[in-house]
Enzyme design. Sequence first.
Site: not given
Length: 412
Positions: A201, A204, A217, A220, A338
């Site tokens: 999430c 949170c 979620c 929360c 990368d």
Amino acid sequence: MAGNTEPLSPRAKLAVTAGKAAAAVSRAAGRGSGSVIGGKVALRLDPDLLARLAQHLDVVLVSATNGKTTTTRLIAEALRAAGPVVSNALGANMPAGITSALAGGSDAKFGVIEVDEKYLAGVARDVTPKAIALLNLSRDQLDRAAETRMLAEKWREGLAGSKAVIVANADDPLVVWAASSSQQVVWVAAGQAWKDDAWSCPSCGGVMQRPGDDWFCGQCGFRRPTPTWALTGDHVLDPHGSAWPIHLQLPGRANKANATSSAAVAAVFGVPPQVALERMYQVQAVAGRYDVVSFLGRDLRLLLAKNPAGWLETFSLIDPPPTPVVLSVNARGADGTDTSWLWDVDYTQLAGHPIFVIGDRKLDLAVRLEVAGLDFRVCETLDEAVQSAPPGRIEVIANYTAFQDVRRRVGN
């Protein structure tokens, strides 16, 4: 501000002229379109030029990890039903490139602007957009771009208090988190094939639950908002419940999703979905993407894939086995140096295809394909790969600078 037609100051006019001259010199020297150097010169002479050039336009900004160049093109076509459009159609999407594009659109009514994710908040402050389209966020250029959660936070902070209508993908939790600080949001169910950057999430840090197409979620309560626009099969469902057929020459579900978001943006500017979607049919290719070209007596379809989410979508487009596939990966500045993202791509989806590997990082890619248990051949050049491929149209999938290399070689 749109509607304010205050003429450019002498300094701004000088900056525009100098920028166009620098771009012309760059083009004459064979160094590309010159839009970036032209914009840099112009902004050096007048740092407020971007804001000045946008003041008479109704602006829409488009930002995302994937699909922003195509969506920018689709929105531009749709809005041409309502007036002249200026757009950075070739994808120069940082402030210098955007400035160059707007400098060429003095007669335009609308500005349709693709913006690099890192620069969205700053460009939005400068050009006071009427609408902002947020499509998706996923890992990309790990050495240059911030981690996705940090980008979402940057968007969230930068767009808080914006008066723009935010047209946002309800299926991407990171986009929803970013858009939720805004006053006016139009939620679009555009889908999310790549979910590996959105299992926690953004609010949170809790574990995201994903039953079916929904998400929430459990800790929360942060959850998927109810969309008012949706992609359903080959149709766009508008806020009134009407289903409009999607007319596209561009392939794949991802482009239908781009068209759905584009129709929602066009509606903000008063263009009806039927008109918007019909105009999108005119787009056959975008900066060379999806083009089919003839090279060494073979038909090659050129496909761009820059990151794991993009590769996943591209695999869904290609013709079934035994269609030959050429893969090309570079790791230059514009790509990100990368290449660890190669390990996030499920290359087993290419099983059964004859595979040919080229590009600066062909050995990195070869190791990845070896681990995936695929048969492939490493080639030094595109010419060698094409001449080695069995009969049939060849799918060429390349990341950013590799794609440009391929286009130059085939004369596209």
